[in-house]
Design an enzyme around this catalytic site. Structure first.
Site, PDB file in Angstrom:
ATOM      1  N   HIS A  59      71.965 -64.899  63.873  1.00  0.00           N
ATOM      2  CA  HIS A  59      71.859 -65.061  65.324  1.00  0.00           C
ATOM      3  C   HIS A  59      70.960 -66.218  65.741  1.00  0.00           C
ATOM      4  CE1 HIS A  59      74.212 -61.557  66.355  1.00  0.00           C
ATOM      5  NE2 HIS A  59      73.459 -60.775  65.590  1.00  0.00           N
ATOM      6  N   ARG A  71      68.475 -62.769  56.820  1.00  0.00           N
ATOM      7  CA  ARG A  71      69.682 -62.124  57.335  1.00  0.00           C
ATOM      8  C   ARG A  71      70.767 -63.178  57.314  1.00  0.00           C
ATOM      9  NH1 ARG A  71      70.004 -58.498  62.752  1.00  0.00           N
ATOM     10  NH2 ARG A  71      69.457 -60.455  63.832  1.00  0.00           N
ATOM     11  N   ASP A  79      69.302 -68.698  45.801  1.00  0.00           N
ATOM     12  CA  ASP A  79      68.942 -69.900  45.054  1.00  0.00           C
ATOM     13  C   ASP A  79      67.750 -70.613  45.678  1.00  0.00           C
ATOM     14  OD1 ASP A  79      70.811 -69.622  43.054  1.00  0.00           O
ATOM     15  OD2 ASP A  79      72.136 -71.223  43.756  1.00  0.00           O
ATOM     16  N   GLN A 117      72.843 -53.657  56.282  1.00  0.00           N
ATOM     17  CA  GLN A 117      72.631 -53.359  57.701  1.00  0.00           C
ATOM     18  C   GLN A 117      73.776 -52.486  58.199  1.00  0.00           C
ATOM     19  OE1 GLN A 117      70.820 -56.359  60.033  1.00  0.00           O
ATOM     20  NE2 GLN A 117      71.925 -55.854  61.902  1.00  0.00           N
ATOM     21  N   GLU A 125      75.505 -51.009  61.244  1.00  0.00           N
ATOM     22  CA  GLU A 125      75.558 -51.294  62.680  1.00  0.00           C
ATOM     23  C   GLU A 125      76.950 -51.135  63.272  1.00  0.00           C
ATOM     24  OE1 GLU A 125      74.373 -55.385  63.196  1.00  0.00           O
ATOM     25  OE2 GLU A 125      75.357 -56.005  61.348  1.00  0.00           O
ATOM     26  N   ASP A 151      73.664 -53.309  67.673  1.00  0.00           N
ATOM     27  CA  ASP A 151      75.120 -53.360  67.559  1.00  0.00           C
ATOM     28  C   ASP A 151      75.741 -51.973  67.706  1.00  0.00           C
ATOM     29  OD1 ASP A 151      74.617 -56.091  66.848  1.00  0.00           O
ATOM     30  OD2 ASP A 151      76.563 -56.100  65.845  1.00  0.00           O
TER      31      ASP A 151
END
Length: 267
Positions: free
Chosen positions: A50, A75, A89, A152, A154, A180
């Protein structure tokens, strides 16, 4: 099966249910992460989903997290394996994976984040591997032991498979995505009865599976409620939210110095 993590690693502390304090990083710069790390936050969550993070900005923020000794989670934009591999990585301590709505997807995510028994792509030249020169299998075991994978939850459909998702090997914790869930279920607030019921179902599934719970909170009242049902890792606000909060107080304090403000104060 990943080997046991070091006792002081984020993954070990999360598994022990230590109370962990974190925040979202929404601003694509290393400075927010550096400042919050120096303040003593246990972890930060760099928000690619986001916020306008590209790989270079994520890489810089993870560098700052490692430099200040705070765990840098990301996230990711999506559960796609290349998005997971990219941040691992770069040296992420773990990933927060949005919209894990089925046990099948949970298994795919877990496999993409692990070497042994999984499908994580290998490179010995990246930051996570110390930029080369080490022994491949030593690094593989260290990475598998330390990497934290958080699903997550949601989506309403995830509730139908919540026990299977929670029990998926390689998923270390569940993150309850109340925002969400609230939007998808058309609830008036994120603590309305249908959302509380969903939260309880997720927390109960995590408990049955022996997995910790992470949550986003806007304040101590929410944290107290969610701690009461088993949450132990708290994402409190964000770098932007904390800046707005501090700025609003500073501005109000200074505005109070004006003559008009002083006249409005009751005697």
């Amino acid at each position: 099966m990943p080997t046991s993590p070091p006792d002081n690693s984020f993954r070990a502390r999360l598994a022990r249910r230590d109370i962990l304090a974190g925040t979202f990083i929404k601003t694509p710069t290393l400075h927010s992460t550096e400042i919050l790390g120096l303040m003593g936050f246990d972890f930060v969550v760099i928000d690619e989903e986001h916020s306008p993070f590209d790989r270079q900005a994520t890489d810089a923020a993870l560098f700052a997290a490692r430099a200040t000794g705070t765990a840098g989670l990301v996230r990711v934009q999506s559960p796609a394996p290349h998005h997971l591999l990219s941040v691992l990585d770069c040296g992420a301590a773990g990933v927060l994976v949005p919209h894990v709505a089925s046990a099948a997807l949970a298994a795919q995510v877990a496999a993409a984040c692990r070497y042994r028994g999984g499908r994580r792509g290998y490179s010995g030249s990246v930051r996570a591997a110390g930029y080369g020169g080490g022994k491949m299998w030593d690094y593989v075991d260290r990475a598998d032991a330390a990497t934290t994978v958080v699903a997550q939850i949601e989506d309403p459909e995830a509730l139908d498979e919540i026990d299977a998702i929670a029990a998926t090997e390689g998923i270390d914790a569940l993150f309850i995505g109340r925002g969400d869930l609230t939007a998808a279920m058309g609830a008036p607030t994120n603590d309305a009865p249908p959302i509380r019921e969903a939260v309880d179902r997720i927390a109960a599934a995590a408990k049955r599976a022996g997995k910790p719970v992470m949550v986003f909170v806007g304040g101590i009242a929410e944290a107290s409620w969610l701690h009461g049902i088993g949450a132990s890792a708290f994402v409190y606000s964000s770098d932007q939210g904390l800046m707005k909060q501090a700025a609003a107080k500073a501005l109000a304090d200074l505005r109070a110095l004006s003559p008009q403000a002083r006249q409005d104060i009751p005697a």
